[in-house]
Design a protein around this motif. Structure first.
Motif, short mmCIF file in Angstrom:
data_model
loop_
_atom_site.label_atom_id
_atom_site.label_comp_id
_atom_site.label_asym_id
_atom_site.label_seq_id
_atom_site.Cartn_x
_atom_site.Cartn_y
_atom_site.Cartn_z
N LEU A 132 -2.81 7.62 9.00
CA LEU A 132 -3.58 7.81 7.77
C LEU A 132 -5.03 8.16 8.10
CD1 LEU A 132 -2.27 4.78 5.71
CD2 LEU A 132 -1.49 7.16 5.59
N SER A 133 -5.65 8.82 7.15
CA SER A 133 -7.09 9.08 7.28
C SER A 133 -7.84 7.78 7.12
CB SER A 133 -7.53 10.09 6.22
OG SER A 133 -7.40 9.50 4.92
N GLU A 134 -9.06 7.79 7.53
CA GLU A 134 -9.90 6.59 7.41
C GLU A 134 -9.99 6.16 5.96
OE1 GLU A 134 -11.91 3.44 8.84
OE2 GLU A 134 -11.01 5.04 10.04
N GLU A 135 -10.09 7.14 5.08
CA GLU A 135 -10.22 6.84 3.64
C GLU A 135 -8.94 6.16 3.13
OE1 GLU A 135 -10.86 9.21 -0.60
OE2 GLU A 135 -10.95 10.29 1.31
N LYS A 136 -7.76 6.67 3.54
CA LYS A 136 -6.50 6.09 3.10
C LYS A 136 -6.28 4.69 3.66
CE LYS A 136 -4.76 9.22 0.38
NZ LYS A 136 -4.47 8.90 -1.04
N ARG A 137 -6.75 4.52 4.94
CA ARG A 137 -6.60 3.19 5.53
C ARG A 137 -7.44 2.17 4.77
NH1 ARG A 137 -6.62 5.87 10.53
NH2 ARG A 137 -8.83 5.36 10.89
N THR A 138 -8.63 2.58 4.40
CA THR A 138 -9.51 1.68 3.64
C THR A 138 -8.89 1.35 2.29
OG1 THR A 138 -11.47 2.60 4.72
CG2 THR A 138 -11.81 1.40 2.66
N MET A 146 1.82 -4.89 -8.48
CA MET A 146 1.22 -3.58 -8.73
C MET A 146 0.43 -3.10 -7.51
SD MET A 146 -1.57 -2.54 -11.65
CE MET A 146 -2.82 -3.52 -10.85
N PHE A 147 -0.37 -3.99 -6.92
CA PHE A 147 -1.19 -3.57 -5.78
C PHE A 147 -0.35 -3.32 -4.54
CE2 PHE A 147 -4.70 -5.49 -8.28
CZ PHE A 147 -5.59 -4.41 -8.24
N PHE A 148 0.70 -4.11 -4.33
CA PHE A 148 1.55 -3.86 -3.16
C PHE A 148 2.37 -2.58 -3.35
CE2 PHE A 148 1.05 -8.51 -2.24
CZ PHE A 148 0.42 -8.35 -1.01
N GLU A 149 2.72 -2.26 -4.57
CA GLU A 149 3.39 -0.99 -4.84
C GLU A 149 2.47 0.19 -4.53
OE1 GLU A 149 6.44 0.47 -6.28
OE2 GLU A 149 7.06 -1.27 -5.09
N ARG A 150 1.18 0.06 -4.89
CA ARG A 150 0.21 1.10 -4.57
C ARG A 150 0.08 1.25 -3.06
NH1 ARG A 150 -4.71 0.29 -9.00
NH2 ARG A 150 -3.47 0.85 -10.85
N ALA A 151 0.15 0.06 -2.36
CA ALA A 151 0.08 0.12 -0.90
C ALA A 151 1.26 0.91 -0.34
CB ALA A 151 0.05 -1.30 -0.33
N LEU A 152 2.43 0.71 -0.94
CA LEU A 152 3.61 1.44 -0.47
C LEU A 152 3.55 2.92 -0.81
CD1 LEU A 152 6.57 -1.03 -1.13
CD2 LEU A 152 5.54 -0.39 1.05
N GLU A 153 2.85 3.25 -1.89
CA GLU A 153 2.68 4.67 -2.22
C GLU A 153 1.88 5.37 -1.12
OE1 GLU A 153 0.86 4.81 -6.03
OE2 GLU A 153 2.62 4.06 -7.10
N ILE A 154 0.91 4.66 -0.57
CA ILE A 154 0.11 5.22 0.52
C ILE A 154 0.90 5.19 1.82
CG2 ILE A 154 -1.98 4.89 1.90
CD1 ILE A 154 -3.29 3.73 -0.64
#
Length: 585
Positions: free
Chosen positions: A46-52, A75-83
């Motif tokens: 991942l890019s630095e931005e995505k990792r952050t 919701m937040f863990f689902e967003r984490a999985l989207e990334i």
């Protein structure tokens, strides 16, 4: 990684969250060094931005999980999985969220993903196996535990969990294999042998169960429970010869282990070696730590084997030891009294029963036993004494008045008998049988006092309560016949007796005498001849002679009088009858 997700404050949460990040990054670095591209975390691409952004969602998800706001956490863990769809930790956390909400079915696929994405994390295996077990998917849990042990070094201790799942599925050979694998990896362990022994018992593989038991004793010879378990297995499976040898061997080094002696006694009992069984009980009976109730119950079990001459001495020895060890136990004294009573040693039994009452006088059964012995010994003075003592504690017990009155009656203290029966009959009023007994005895006492009106009234009351009271029917009809009063009534009562009891010589004699008084001499002869078949006593034979005389059979009458004379001490009346060949009434 096993995350402790129940931190009570946000301050601690922040510190914990930083730890999560560091551990997560460290784990990624380690996997990168250990494995090829397949093992690399996609987070590294991942890019630095995505990792952050990913770290932010992960921390927020953790925060709301701790706060039990599972909707926001999810919701937040689902967003984490989207990334990062390959993020094992996020899958794991979502699995835990569904678990916390009680939805294991939805938790399972995320737990599976976590394990598959990070097959080097033992905690993901354990969590997955836990979910599978809770869902009843034991075959899958078995595979998960097996994969854990196979894939991750140092996890051999989870072979115990694997074996437990296999046992639950009744896969006993597989469970044994798991324990043997654990034993090979971890070395001989008591826990392994204990579990293997349990499994072998479930399989009914006694030889292997016994072998494991011996191994346990060798591993820890000071552990008494292993010895006891081994003995119980042998005993419960009727391996009596082996049990006898094993117990005798163990007793050599465990001379104060009462339980071993108790089991050895049971082995002997099952083998029919009753004397040896009793002798083996001496050690536990000498111990004050062995429950006195258990000892009493054991002794009571042998009472049913009496009479048996060879058991007398060892049983009495045990009873003596019982009383010596528990001198303040009224149950021990009562049990010893029971033993002596069963052995026919009535005086000794009575003495122990009396000792029992010095400790506890409230046991009416013991009083009852004492009175029964007094009556058997024909010690009527003792009956009077003991009933009077018992009445102090049990003034409303009708049987005490009955015993007391009967003893007075036998002692010919008729006034004392009347007094006791009259005092006790009020307590017998609700019981028809007992009420009839009281009035019957009262009738006998009044008759002996010559008070015939009260005697007759008492007999009538007895028959009103119980019309078939044979004692009353006999005495009432006999006494009426002696008085030559109401002979038809006497005949009706005595006729009922001989109909109901055709082989009772006393009742046959009574009926014959009623007929005699009614001048039915032939009828009297007939019933007396029948009575003599069952009782050739002096009274019946003399009556027979009298009836023969009245029937005109003088020679036969004299012959019967001579027979009767040989059976009595005072033969003066009979001598006169014989000498004069004459009847004197």
């Amino acid at each position: 990684m096993n995350f402790p997700f129940h931190i009570p404050s946000l301050a601690r949460y922040l510190a914990f969250a930083m730890c999560i990040l560091l551990l997560s990054q460290g784990a990624s670095a380690q996997r990168k060094n250990r494995r090829n591209d397949k093992s690399k975390s996609s987070k590294n691409e991942l890019s630095e931005e995505k990792r952050t952004e990913l770290d932010h969602y992960f921390l927020e998800g953790e925060k709301f999980y701790i706060l039990k706001d599972y909707v926001k956490s999810y919701m937040f863990f689902e967003r984490a999985l989207e990334i990062d769809p390959q993020n094992a930790a996020a899958h794991y956390k979502i699995a835990e969220i569904f678990n916390a909400e009680g939805d294991l079915a939805k938790s399972l696929p995320y737990a599976t993903n976590a394990r598959n994405l990070d097959p080097d994390n033992k905690f993901y295996y354990l969590y997955l196996a836990s979910v599978q077990t809770s869902l009843g998917e034991l075959d899958q849990a078995e595979i998960t535990y097996s994969d854990l042990v196979q894939n991750i070094p140092g996890t051999e201790n989870y072979l115990f969990d694997l074996a437990a799942v296999q046992i639950y599925q009744k896969k006993y050979p597989e469970a044994i294999a798991s324990y043997e694998q654990a034993e090979k990896a971890l070395g001989p362990m008591e826990e392994i042998s204990v579990q293997k022994q349990h499994v072998y018992l479930k399989e009914n593989n006694l030889d292997e169960a016994i072998r494991e038991g011996n191994k346990l004793i060798q591993l820890n010879p000071d552990e008494e429970s292993y010895v006891m378990t081994q003995a119980k297995i042998l005993l419960s499976n009727e391996r009596l010869t082996e049990a006898e040898a094993f117990l005798n061997e163990q007793i050599k080094t465990r001379k104060k282990n009462e339980s071993l002696y108790i089991m050895l006694s049971e082995v002997y009992r099952k083998q029919g070696k009753t004397v040896e069984a009793l002798n083996a009980l001496q050690v536990p009976f000498e111990s004050s730590s062995v429950d006195v109730t258990a000892k009493i119950r054991t002794l009571a079990g042998y009472l049913g084997m009496l009479p048996d001459q060879q058991l007398n001495e060892p049983l009495l020895a045990l009873a003596g030891t019982l009383v010596e060890t528990h001198p303040d136990s009224y149950q021990a004294l009562a049990m010893t009294g029971d033993l002596y009573y069963n052995l026919g040693k009535l005086k000794e039994a009575r003495e122990y029963y009396l000792q029992t009452l010095t400790l506890d006088g409230s046991n009416f059964n013991v009083w009852q036993n004492i009175l029964n012995i007094d009556m058997e010994l024909q010690d009527y003075d003792a009956v009077i004494k003991h009933t009077e003592l018992a009445m102090e504690s049990f003034p409303n017990q009708a049987s005490l008045y009955y015993y007391n009155g009967t003893a007075h009656l036998i002692n010919k203290d008729y006034q004392g008998a009347v007094q006791s029966f009259n005092a006790g009959k009020v307590y017998a009023a609700s019981d028809a049988n007992l009420n009839s007994l009281f009035y019957g005895q009262l009738g006998d006492a009044y008759n002996s006092l010559g008070d015939h009106s009260k005697s007759d009234a008492a007999y009538e009351a007895a028959l009103k309560s119980k019309p078939d009271n044979d004692h009353v029917l006999n005495n009432y009809s006999y006494f009426l016949s002696l008085r030559k009063k109401d002979l038809e009534k006497a005949k009706a009562m005595s006729s009922k007796l001989v109909k109901d009891y055709p082989t009772n010589p006393t009742y046959l004699d009574t009926h014959a005498w009623v007929l005699y008084m009614m001048k039915d001499y032939e009828g009297a002869v007939k019933y007396l001849e029948e009575a003599i078949k069952y009782d050739s006593g002096a009274v019946i034979i003399e009556h027979y002679g009298d009836a023969l005389f009245q029937s005109g059979k003088i020679d036969e009458a004299v012959t019967q009088w001579k027979r009767a004379r040989d059976l009595v001490e005072d033969s003066s009346t009979l001598d006169k009858k014989i000498a004069d060949r004459q009847l004197y009434e």
